[in-house]
Design an enzyme around this catalytic site. Structure first.
Site, mmCIF file in Angstrom:
data_model
loop_
_atom_site.group_PDB
_atom_site.id
_atom_site.type_symbol
_atom_site.label_atom_id
_atom_site.label_comp_id
_atom_site.label_asym_id
_atom_site.label_seq_id
_atom_site.Cartn_x
_atom_site.Cartn_y
_atom_site.Cartn_z
ATOM 1 C CG HIS A 34 -1.841 1.116 1.338
ATOM 2 N ND1 HIS A 34 -3.148 1.055 0.922
ATOM 3 C CD2 HIS A 34 -1.662 2.388 1.790
ATOM 4 C CE1 HIS A 34 -3.730 2.227 1.117
ATOM 5 N NE2 HIS A 34 -2.850 3.058 1.649
ATOM 6 C CD GLU A 35 1.416 3.612 3.687
ATOM 7 O OE1 GLU A 35 1.588 4.682 3.061
ATOM 8 O OE2 GLU A 35 0.368 3.377 4.323
ATOM 9 C CD GLU A 74 -5.890 5.178 0.349
ATOM 10 O OE1 GLU A 74 -4.945 5.957 0.501
ATOM 11 O OE2 GLU A 74 -6.064 4.186 1.068
ATOM 12 C CG HIS A 109 0.178 6.154 -0.634
ATOM 13 N ND1 HIS A 109 -0.837 6.852 -1.244
ATOM 14 C CD2 HIS A 109 -0.406 5.494 0.397
ATOM 15 C CE1 HIS A 109 -1.986 6.628 -0.592
ATOM 16 N NE2 HIS A 109 -1.752 5.793 0.396
HETATM 17 ZN ZN ZN Z 1 -3.246 5.146 1.788
#
Ligand code: ZN
Length: 514
Positions: free
Chosen positions: A278-279, A308, A282
């Protein structure tokens, strides 16, 4: 954009545009220093540093705000707006439009309101933590009432369309152009379909294997695995780092210095792996921003929802796919040890896709997550709109959880006090999580259509095609297009719930035999 030359000192600027860019970049030097202090506080700073750090950050934040709202900034923007030659270049015109947006937002709030909001939310955050520990909503309620009153004034200062509502003005801070009506038009048809899918899954007799979700792996090995996966999917460690923190996040100073964090749970590798993917998503977005536009709106992410979408795509569309697990499984065994060899790639794929309705948003799976967001959207829209009193939040929260997820919320700690957002004065924020899931599915369908064999390639560790596609179609533009324009431009259609439902049903129906 050829006119962007980083670090032009304003006194030597040859054109109005260069002078504006220099002013924007100097402001970004200050704000990115503040971001670095954030990162330091979450990863390395001893607790004794807290008070001085708060003062450092408050000063930097005030300086950034003053520069953004300054007459000088306003004059520089007006000068470029009047400069026909500069404005004839679409990229420059977009840069000026976004600089104007930021300047105008910064000037609309009176300093007294900004100060009152900062003071109230800092105290409210403290009270929220105490109230949550004691599971006592009544203790937090007066603070939330104060915050809601301030947010309503704030929304009136920003203003909103005649046919819109106050909530829109707050959401626009996180997702430019976002309105409650537009969100509702996507959420309303999505809700019964998600509820139906979750109900079918609950009733299913087939359960995916989940033994891997309770398998001990020591933290140092998990950290090695996390770095391996982040690097394999395309996070550049020459221009970024991965460290530990209590709450995973992505920070840093600019595209060439991106700081990721994750956290480790010895009993669940998928916790760290999911949050690292997830990170990293980003981080790949931040690293993909235009280096020649650093410190200007064209070198910044467009919105929280689009940000996101990048994290969710790597976490879910890639990291929860069968192809990904068939690539990772043999490599993972080399890192976490042979004890895990009793799990097949299919076992690991199944374990990453278990659906279980619960009370806690941050622990939610892909199918139930958006229902958690819908509860919050409905409540904050009603509170800001004035049709719901703060005192009525727990009852509505619990009723919606029963209706949407079929669970009985045991107490406010695991109910309406679980999230920090409202205590920080952030309302209009939650829907960006679901917008991210929706954008991710729609972007990913388009990427798959344009690059046949994309998903099969994941099984061979081929992730660079997707990264390049995201770099070119999404990251490179910065804030040039609004989120709605970007979705239309990239996918040829407005935002829709269909791609997300196809993604979830296509994966979960076979896993649960429904
Ligand atoms: Zn996030």
């Amino acid at each position: 954009m050829s006119t962007l030359t980083p670090s032009v000192p304003s006194t030597h600027a040859a054109t109005n545009l260069e002078a504006l860019i220099a002013h924007l970049q100097e402001t970004a030097l200050l704000s990115s220093s503040n971001n670095l202090l954030d990162w330091d506080q979450e990863t390395l700073m001893p607790s004794g540093g807290l008070e001085w750090r708060a003062r450092q950050q408050a000063l930097l934040a005030r300086m950034v705000h003053e520069r953004t709202a300054s007459l000088e900034r306003g004059d520089l923007i007006a000068a470029v707006e009047a400069d026909k030659q500069a404005m004839s270049d679409p990229a420059s015109a977009a840069l000026v439009r976004e600089a104007r947006r930021d300047h105008s937002k910064a000037t609309k709030l009176p300093a007294s309101l900004v100060e009152e909001m900062a003071k109230t939310s800092s105290l409210a955050k403290h009270e929220w933590a105490q109230a949550r520990a004691a599971s006592d909503f009544k203790r937090f309620a007066p603070w939330l009432e104060k915050l809601v009153a301030l947010l309503r004034v704030q929304a009136d200062c920003y203003g909103f369309a005649r046919d819109g509502e106050r909530w829109d003005a707050l959401a626009d801070l996180y997702e430019p152009g976002c309105t409650a009506r537009a969100v509702a038009s996507v959420f309303t048809p999505l809700r019964p379909r998600l509820q139906g899918l979750v109900a079918e899954i609950k009733a299913a007799t087939k359960r995916p294997a989940d033994g891997f979700n309770d398998f001990f792996v020591e933290v140092t090995r998990q950290e090695q695995l996390s770095k391996f996966v982040a690097e394999s999917i395309g996070f550049d460690f020459e221009r970024g780092r991965l460290d530990r923190s209590t709450h995973p996040f992505c920070g840093g100073t600019h595209c060439n210095d991106v700081r990721l964090t994750t956290r480790y749970n010895e009993r669940c590798v998928n916790d760290a792996l999911g949050s690292t993917m997830h990170e990293s998503g980003h981080g790949i977005y931040e690293q993909g921003l235009n280096a020649r536009a650093i410190g200007t709106p064209l070198g910044e992410a467009v919105s929280l929802g689009i940000h996101e979408s990048q994290s969710r795509m790597w976490e879910n569309q890639v990291g929860r796919s069968r192809a990904f697990w068939s690539w990772l499984t043999p490599r993972m065994l080399g890192i976490i040890g042979p004890d895990a060899s009793r799990f097949s790639a299919d076992d690991l794929y199944s374990a990453a896709n278990v659906v279980e309705p619960g009370f806690i948003r941050v622990d939610a799976d892909e199918a139930t997550y958006n229902l958690h967001v819908m509860v919050r959207f409905e409540i904050e829209r009603a509170v800001i709109g004035g049709s719901l009193e703060v005192a009525g939040i727990p009852a509505l929260w619990n009723r919606l959880y029963k209706e949407m997820l079929g669970v009985d919320v045991p107490d406010d700690r695991r109910g309406c006090l679980q999230d920090i957002h409202w205590s920080m004065g952030a309302m209009g924020y939650f829907p960006t999580y679901t917008l991210g899931n929706l954008y991710a599915s729609q972007f990913f369908e388009t990427a798959c259509a344009q690059m046949p064999g994309l998903v099969d390639g994941f099984a061979r560790g081929e992730f660079s095609g997707l990264k390049r596609w995201l770099n070119e179609n999404i990251h490179a533009h910065g804030r040039r297009y609004t989120p709605a324009e970007l979705v239309q431009r990239v996918t040829g259609a407005p935002l829709s719930a269909e791609p997300l439902m196809r993604h979830l049903e296509g994966k979960l129906r076979p896993l649960y035999g429904i």
